[in-house]
Motif scaffolding. Structure first.
Motif, PDB file in Angstrom:
ATOM      1  N   HIS A   3      22.731   4.057  43.778  1.00  0.00           N
ATOM      2  CA  HIS A   3      24.025   4.136  43.112  1.00  0.00           C
ATOM      3  C   HIS A   3      23.780   4.143  41.611  1.00  0.00           C
ATOM      4  O   HIS A   3      23.035   3.318  41.097  1.00  0.00           O
ATOM      5  CB  HIS A   3      24.916   2.950  43.498  1.00  0.00           C
ATOM      6  N   LYS A   4      24.404   5.081  40.947  1.00  0.00           N
ATOM      7  CA  LYS A   4      24.241   5.183  39.503  1.00  0.00           C
ATOM      8  C   LYS A   4      25.453   4.591  38.805  1.00  0.00           C
ATOM      9  O   LYS A   4      26.574   4.694  39.283  1.00  0.00           O
ATOM     10  CB  LYS A   4      24.058   6.642  39.080  1.00  0.00           C
ATOM     11  N   THR A   5      25.179   4.061  37.639  1.00  0.00           N
ATOM     12  CA  THR A   5      26.273   3.544  36.826  1.00  0.00           C
ATOM     13  C   THR A   5      26.978   4.716  36.163  1.00  0.00           C
ATOM     14  O   THR A   5      26.401   5.818  36.047  1.00  0.00           O
ATOM     15  CB  THR A   5      25.746   2.596  35.730  1.00  0.00           C
ATOM     16  N   GLU A   8      24.800   6.166  33.488  1.00  0.00           N
ATOM     17  CA  GLU A   8      23.709   6.995  34.005  1.00  0.00           C
ATOM     18  C   GLU A   8      24.219   8.366  34.438  1.00  0.00           C
ATOM     19  O   GLU A   8      23.555   9.383  34.209  1.00  0.00           O
ATOM     20  CB  GLU A   8      23.025   6.295  35.181  1.00  0.00           C
TER      21      GLU A   8
END
Length: 73
Positions: A3-5, A8
């Motif tokens: 999971h990317k922020t 990101e």
């Protein structure tokens, strides 16, 4: 699954655009140079009565641009 922020994901989006954006900037700069080189040639063509339509066909300059060059002569 990774999971990317949001930060990101924004960075990924910017990195994906960067190469094409840089190429586009280079091409626009070259187009500006070409336009400057064309100005005296368009003026000369107009002086010898090459039509605005024909100049547009040959150069892909808009008719308004051609008229602007004509007016500045």
């Amino acid at each position: 699954m990774e999971h990317k922020t949001p930060a990101e994901m924004r960075d990924d989006a910017e990195q994906a655009m960067k190469p094409l954006g840089e190429e586009r900037i280079r091409l626009l700069a070259r187009l500006d140079q070409i336009n400057e080189e064309l100005r005296p040639l368009v003026r000369q063509a107009l002086r010898v009565e090459v039509s605005e339509r024909r100049i547009g066909e040959i150069t892909a300059l808009a008719r308004g641009t051609i008229r602007s060059i004509k007016a500045s002569a």
